[in-house]
Design a protein around this motif. Structure first.
Motif, mmCIF file in Angstrom:
data_model
loop_
_atom_site.group_PDB
_atom_site.id
_atom_site.type_symbol
_atom_site.label_atom_id
_atom_site.label_comp_id
_atom_site.label_asym_id
_atom_site.label_seq_id
_atom_site.Cartn_x
_atom_site.Cartn_y
_atom_site.Cartn_z
ATOM 1 N N HIS A 119 0.833 -1.207 0.000
ATOM 2 C CA HIS A 119 0.000 0.000 0.000
ATOM 3 C C HIS A 119 0.870 1.261 0.000
ATOM 4 C CE1 HIS A 119 -3.284 -2.670 1.064
ATOM 5 N NE2 HIS A 119 -2.736 -2.972 2.220
ATOM 6 N N GLY A 120 2.184 1.083 0.171
ATOM 7 C CA GLY A 120 3.066 2.236 0.356
ATOM 8 C C GLY A 120 3.431 2.922 -0.951
ATOM 9 N N ASP A 121 4.318 3.928 -0.833
ATOM 10 C CA ASP A 121 4.720 4.726 -2.005
ATOM 11 C C ASP A 121 6.045 4.263 -2.585
ATOM 12 O OD1 ASP A 121 2.526 6.336 -1.588
ATOM 13 O OD2 ASP A 121 3.622 7.620 -0.176
ATOM 14 N N LEU A 122 6.671 3.268 -1.956
ATOM 15 C CA LEU A 122 8.005 2.859 -2.405
ATOM 16 C C LEU A 122 7.999 1.399 -2.852
ATOM 17 C CD1 LEU A 122 10.058 4.398 0.547
ATOM 18 C CD2 LEU A 122 9.850 5.292 -1.793
ATOM 19 N N ALA A 155 5.310 0.080 -5.860
ATOM 20 C CA ALA A 155 4.324 0.742 -5.006
ATOM 21 C C ALA A 155 2.939 0.458 -5.573
ATOM 22 C CB ALA A 155 4.588 2.241 -4.990
ATOM 23 N N GLY A 156 2.017 0.043 -4.721
ATOM 24 C CA GLY A 156 0.643 -0.221 -5.162
ATOM 25 C C GLY A 156 0.417 -1.641 -5.669
#
Ligand code: GAL
Length: 681
Positions: free
Chosen positions: A635-638, A663-664
């Motif tokens: 779920h993070g951006d990295l 990410a995603g």
């Protein structure tokens, strides 16, 4: 012993959702089936709000259109979840039976023109409901397309009319036997409420000032039982008509709570849940995890079904959930599957052209096939097909192994809805969710448990703000601790018995000895007030004058009137094998997480991965028949890299040398060697 229940097909996950063909012409039905096939949809829920089309006048059924829909779906290889339409009686019904319209607390009789306009206790409503359920069961009960029965929709309609008053009295007579016992339980000596005849006993209708809290909680308990009885009547006629398919009725993750889900769980073949995210940010993912863990637990640890989620916008009550970011629909769906759902169903298949929910998102949005949402629907269908083997449940052992359990009961919720508590900031849902959220962030699998249940499967049991407790609840916690289990209890738990009578001689009277403390005074904090504890931790909402008896203080209050007094305590128990902790204030999220990191470590509870994944990455293990599956949701951006002995069913990539996860993105890894080490970095 629970009876063997029919189950959903275990060979693949269900995918699809609420389908309302009555809103469309037959050409659109054909188009719908084409689009469903293209997206890999294998389940359509029909009938939910079709009453006026199925029974346009009393006792006259018009099933021809539904016959054609069911046939079309069947020919297209799409299974049917058949709903009884009893959540929305047609206008003719309310004109014929005005006494079956619901009456609010203040005596206003509602009218039709929306949905759920019925009194659950009205004989005419109950009769009309079983009549249409019978007719549908006789007609479709053995149709080869039928996957399951979906009786009613989200039972939860309340009414305060005379029918309800009569049913409430009968329920009270069964519970208490006589008026002396009722008067004692309701503490009716207070404010001259003594009841001399049963006819004097009423639902908690609008009154001059505060309600009697025991009357109120009994009414909530009664209403849950009354709705359950309405469900049972439909279930029994469906069974009597010979249908052997599993029967469910969809719960809603409580934001308000009208059901006592443990007793409902015992009566449903399959627990199903409607879940709508309450946040566009990461807390929405924690909310999905909470819904999944509650559902599996209410299902007794068995597979359950996500009956509804939204593809995007939820335009309700003036608040609008922004469209889900690309990929979120897949990650959310996998989060429910990881926690035991047998499918990912949606409200709704096709966005309506008009009506009260015209702006509610759908798998086929107003833009139709050529849209980002429908393209993601197709991708989701393909992904669910690829992970199908994980749908087969294990022959024995837990579906989702968990070392940590959280006590949950609707009574805890209802007790804290009372208008006269020492702090209006006491909130059951907030207490439970804060603990669950912290465990989610720390990477622990979590079960919820019913008060009084056997707890031996767990290393750590947490009790957030369960105000009233009966003997069985206390005995189960006491046994667990004596057997070496670790227990942690939060403020405002065990203060009262099941009738909400405060236990005297120091709070929390039900748990004083178990906790090794005694509290002689509560000191609720004002809205913006905070109190520092001895290590800098912040407390809010609540504080207590705690004395230790057999416990010791872990952290003291460092300021204010309680400076130097214990705030968090602990005592060794179970011949030194276990520990019992008490937390007397509401900790901020970071502090609560730090405390839970200590409590879980001390209890020897294992997180899903030995080394915690980076923030924003969720890892859940679901056991299958021949293997176990590690769901990794970024779920993070990295970007992260997953390393371990397994193969990702979504991409066929092996993680042995490291599987990159942008990410995603998400992975569902079949674990090759049970117990082999994993890392996510
Ligand atoms: C559910 C309900 C659906 C639809 C949806 C909107 O609770 O079952 O019929 O109204 O909410 O989000």
């Amino acid at each position: 012993m629970p009876h063997p229940r029919p189950t959903l097909p275990g060979s693949s996950f269900l995918f699809g959702g609420d389908y309302n063909p009555e809103q469309w012409d037959e050409q659109t039905w054909v188009e719908d089936v084409r689009l469903m096939q293209q997206a890999g949809v294998n389940a359509a829920t029909v009938g939910v709000f079709s009453w006026s089309r199925l029974e346009p006048s009393p006792g006259t059924f018009t099933f021809d259109w539904l016959d054609r829909v069911v046939e079309l779906l069947h020919e297209g290889g799409i299974g049917v979840v058949l709903a009884t339409p009893t959540a929305s009686p047609p206008p003719w019904f309310s004109l014929a039976h005005p006494d079956a319209l619901p009456v609010t607390e203040d005596g206003t009789r509602l009218t039709h023109g929306s949905r759920d306009t019925y009194c659950p206790s009205a004989p005419a409503y109950r009769e009309a409901s079983t009549r249409i359920a019978t007719a549908m069961a006789e007609r479709y009960g053995d149709h080869p397309a039928l996957l399951a029965w979906h009786l009613h929709n989200e039972y939860g309609t309340f009414c305060y009319c005379d029918h309800v008053a009569g049913a409430f009295r009968s329920w009270l007579q069964r519970r208490y036997g006589d008026l002396d016992a009722l008067n004692a339980a309701w503490y009716s000596a207070f404010w001259s409420q003594g009841y001399g005849r049963w006819e004097e006993v009423l639902p908690p209708r609008r009154t001059q000032y505060l309600h009697n809290p025991t009357q109120s909680i009994d009414f909530r308990r009664f209403m849950s039982d009354e709705l359950l009885q309405a469900f049972r009547e439909q279930r029994d006629v469906v069974r009597a008509a010979g249908s052997t398919k599993p029967i469910t009725s969809n719960f809603m993750l409580p934001t308000w709570n009208h059901l006592e889900q443990w007793s409902w769980g015992e009566e449903l073949d399959v627990v199903s849940m409607d879940h709508y995210l309450d946040s566009t940010g990461p807390d929405g993912e924690a909310h999905a995890a909470y819904a999944g863990d509650l559902s599996r637990s209410w299902a007794g640890g068995r597979p359950w079904l996500l009956m509804e989620q939204a593809a995007g916008i939820i335009p309700l009550h003036g608040s609008r959930m922004a469209a889900k970011a690309p990929g979120r629909m897949l990650r959310n769906s996998l989060s429910y599957l990881a926690r035991g759902s047998q499918g990912a169903l949606f409200f709704q298949w096709r966005a309506p052209a008009a009506g009260s929910e015209v702006w509610h998102s759908a798998l086929v949005p107003h833009a139709g096939e050529h849209s980002r949402l429908y393209r993601e629907t197709v991708e989701l269908g393909a992904a669910l097909g690829r992970v199908a083997e994980a749908a087969v449940p294990p022959a024995e052992g837990p579906l989702v192994p968990a070392d940590v359990a959280v006590l949950w009961h609707a009574d805890g919720w209802w007790a804290l809805e009372d208008g006269a508590l020492p702090s209006q900031a006491l909130d059951y849902s907030d207490s439970v969710r804060s603990v669950h959220r912290a465990l989610w962030q720390l990477g622990f699998a979590v079960d919820f448990v019913r008060p009084g249940a056997d707890l031996t499967a767990y290393r750590l049991v947490l009790v957030p703000s369960m105000f009233g407790m009966d003997d069985a609840a206390v005995a189960a916690l006491t046994r667990f601790v004596a057997g070496g289990g670790d227990l942690a209890v939060w403020y405002f738990s065990g203060v009262a018995d099941e009738h909400l009578h405060v236990v005297a001689e120091g709070y929390p009277g039900r748990l004083r000895d178990l906790l090794g403390i005694r509290v002689d005074e509560f000191l609720p904090l004002a809205a913006e007030e905070e109190v520092r504890l001895s290590d800098g931790t912040t407390g809010r909402v609540w504080s207590e004058a705690v004395e230790t008896t057999t416990a010791t203080s872990l952290l003291d209050y460092a300021e204010g009137p309680l400076a130097g007094r214990p705030a968090i305590t602990r005592r060794d128990a179970g011949d030194g094998a276990g520990r019992v902790s008490y937390v007397s204030t509401r900790l901020d999220a970071d502090d609560l997480r730090a405390l839970l990191a200590t409590l879980t470590a001390d209890a020897g509870a294992s997180p899903v991965l030995a080394a915690a994944p980076p923030p924003g990455v969720e890892v859940v293990r679901r056991r299958g028949a021949d293997a176990s599956y590690l769901f990794v949701l970024n779920h993070g951006d990295l970007p992260v890299t997953v390393t371990g002995d397994g193969v990702d069913l979504l991409t066929d990539g092996t993680a042995r040398e490291g599987l990159p996860l942008a990410a995603g993105d998400a992975a569902v890894l079949r674990e090759q060697a049970a117990g082999s080490p994993w890392s996510v970095r």
